[in-house]
Design a protein around this motif. Sequence first.
Motif, PDB file in Angstrom:
ATOM      1  N   ALA A 152       5.832  25.757  17.002  1.00 63.64           N
ATOM      2  CA  ALA A 152       7.196  25.517  16.516  1.00 63.64           C
ATOM      3  C   ALA A 152       7.512  26.368  15.292  1.00 63.64           C
ATOM      4  O   ALA A 152       8.186  25.912  14.358  1.00 63.64           O
ATOM      5  CB  ALA A 152       7.414  24.030  16.213  1.00 63.64           C
TER       6      ALA A 152
ATOM      7  N   ASP B  43      14.280  17.956  12.396  1.00 58.74           N
ATOM      8  CA  ASP B  43      13.245  16.921  12.421  1.00 58.74           C
ATOM      9  C   ASP B  43      13.128  16.346  13.834  1.00 58.74           C
ATOM     10  O   ASP B  43      12.022  16.142  14.348  1.00 58.74           O
ATOM     11  CB  ASP B  43      13.577  15.801  11.433  1.00 58.74           C
ATOM     12  CG  ASP B  43      13.474  16.248   9.982  1.00 58.74           C
ATOM     13  OD1 ASP B  43      12.775  17.256   9.717  1.00 58.74           O
ATOM     14  OD2 ASP B  43      14.100  15.609   9.124  1.00 58.74           O
ATOM     15  N   HIS B  44      14.274  16.078  14.432  1.00 57.76           N
ATOM     16  CA  HIS B  44      14.308  15.527  15.793  1.00 57.76           C
ATOM     17  C   HIS B  44      13.651  16.476  16.789  1.00 57.76           C
ATOM     18  O   HIS B  44      12.979  16.032  17.731  1.00 57.76           O
ATOM     19  CB  HIS B  44      15.757  15.244  16.179  1.00 57.76           C
ATOM     20  CG  HIS B  44      15.961  14.919  17.618  1.00 57.76           C
ATOM     21  ND1 HIS B  44      15.568  13.714  18.180  1.00 57.76           N
ATOM     22  CD2 HIS B  44      16.516  15.648  18.647  1.00 57.76           C
ATOM     23  CE1 HIS B  44      15.860  13.711  19.470  1.00 57.76           C
ATOM     24  NE2 HIS B  44      16.435  14.865  19.774  1.00 57.76           N
TER      25      HIS B  44
ATOM     26  N   GLY C  58      11.270  18.530  16.123  1.00 60.03           N
ATOM     27  CA  GLY C  58       9.881  18.769  15.755  1.00 60.03           C
ATOM     28  C   GLY C  58       9.643  20.100  15.075  1.00 60.03           C
ATOM     29  O   GLY C  58       8.532  20.647  15.125  1.00 60.03           O
ATOM     30  N   ILE C  59      10.685  20.624  14.420  1.00 58.64           N
ATOM     31  CA  ILE C  59      10.575  21.917  13.731  1.00 58.64           C
ATOM     32  C   ILE C  59      10.440  21.662  12.238  1.00 58.64           C
ATOM     33  O   ILE C  59      11.398  21.232  11.576  1.00 58.64           O
ATOM     34  CB  ILE C  59      11.804  22.796  14.031  1.00 58.64           C
ATOM     35  CG1 ILE C  59      11.895  23.077  15.532  1.00 58.64           C
ATOM     36  CG2 ILE C  59      11.744  24.095  13.232  1.00 58.64           C
ATOM     37  CD1 ILE C  59      13.184  23.747  15.960  1.00 58.64           C
ATOM     38  N   GLN C  60       9.265  21.939  11.709  1.00 58.01           N
ATOM     39  CA  GLN C  60       9.013  21.699  10.294  1.00 58.01           C
ATOM     40  C   GLN C  60       9.510  22.858   9.435  1.00 58.01           C
ATOM     41  O   GLN C  60      10.021  22.640   8.329  1.00 58.01           O
ATOM     42  CB  GLN C  60       7.517  21.477  10.049  1.00 58.01           C
ATOM     43  CG  GLN C  60       7.146  21.231   8.601  1.00 58.01           C
ATOM     44  CD  GLN C  60       7.855  20.040   7.981  1.00 58.01           C
ATOM     45  OE1 GLN C  60       8.134  19.055   8.659  1.00 58.01           O
ATOM     46  NE2 GLN C  60       8.168  20.124   6.683  1.00 58.01           N
TER      47      GLN C  60
END
Length: 526
Positions: free
Chosen positions: A142, A242-243, A245-247
């Motif tokens: 990601a 966030d939803h 999954g990307i930090q």
Amino acid sequence: MKRILTTVNTFSRRRTFDSLRPLTNHPRTIPVTRNLHTSSNPHNATATATATSKPQDAAGSLSSNPQMAFPCLDALETRTSNLLNNSTPVKKFSSGGGPEPSYTSGPHQTFHSPTPLRLDWGGTLPTYTIAYETWGSLNPTASNAILLHTGLSASSHAHSTPSNPSVGWWEKFIGEGKALDTSKYFVICTNVIGGCYGSTGPSSVDPSTVTDGSSGKGVPYATKFPIVTLEDMVRAQFALLDHLGIQKLFASVGSSMGGMQSLAAGVLYPERVGRVVSISGCARSHPYSIAMRFVQRQVLMSDPNWSRGHYYSSIPPHVGMKLAREIATVTYRSGPEWEQRFSRLRADPAKPPALCPDFKIETYLDHAGEKWCLEYDANSLLYISKAMDLFDLSEDVQREARARREGYAGGRGGSCTLTLPDEAYEEQEGPQSPEITTTGTPRRPPRDLIAGLSPLKNHKVLVIGVASDILFPAWQQREVVDALREGGNEGVTHVELGEDVSLFGHDTFLLDTINVGGVVGEFLKE
């Protein structure tokens, strides 16, 4: 890359609405042919005139001149009539109200957040939805995501998709081998909070009006929608990340208002953004752009159909929207380009001058307003343009906004107590800012702005400006660059396109795939 940037960097740095009702005391004239003086509305007195030997005025005496016709006003009256009769294509609001503009941009994905969004000016959105679209594939770590920020009125549809094959607003910049290379990057574009293309905005249902057993029906926020900022929009976007999954983003990219948001993303979340690209944007709104947006809002709000924002069950303020768009269009392009495109040519030089669109530049502006006036929510235009006015990444401004958010105790926020000043503005002696020279350009960035941009000290940043841009003049991009460099950032790349390269003004970011798209693509590769 260095060769391209060196070449580019050396480019030169030069730089009434109630009156629309048909008149009842027109003198009756003889229509010979339908032209700029002859009405196209069969219900208008001018178009149904009876033949007389000489035109007469309202009192019946002889007149030396016939009454001029106004087909441009007739067209506005006709659209109002069609909207009243539901014969103009519109969609019904979800609450079952009256005619409403067709806001949707086509199929898109949605993210619904049940977590309240606390806003910079003390209000809150108890829940909100973000419309978004994606291109390319997210890699296993990601780490290849690019967040693309839009301009004021754009939807999430930046590029065609299988579910929505229509051309996107940045179609030629996204795809394999293009500026945002989808063989390498996972590109995300959202409709901003406050918008009307699927994200929560003034036209969305106010959840406080939905009662049990109502099957989700309610009434729109309208002007009960709270004031939002560009930073509020960015915080909502990061909730989407966030939803997903990307930090951390590989890059934040944006043009115009999106260029402002792109900088804000890096300032608000420096640890979550890799690179920053800001095209034809700024780090704080300046008086000229604020003034132009103010005039657009005043024109729109003066349309009686605006009804202080509560028009969703009746006729939208299409006249105000058309005129506001015409004003905006003047700022999007440049004088030199229009000189080349239109010169002083009239639409039909064989006909006498008219007060309706007559010169080709006038017909161009008229068309720009016509095709847009029912395609965007008037309240979204008001709220988002105000958010642009409020934008300022200076440290004190951000600190005060943070204090308001953290001190917010819940509820719907306080009522607006703003009043007009008792006395008219009086001109002051000398410049009001010590950083501004007598020519109106910054002497140096304010210390507060330098401090505000300091979170980007260690980021690679690309700033692109256009010399022919009158809405976001090139000196505003230079201010961003100077503030970053004075704050210790040694990774800033500055590109300024001279008028010998682009005459497209502010809209260059939509059109120049070589000097904008090429530079962005090279920057992301480095």
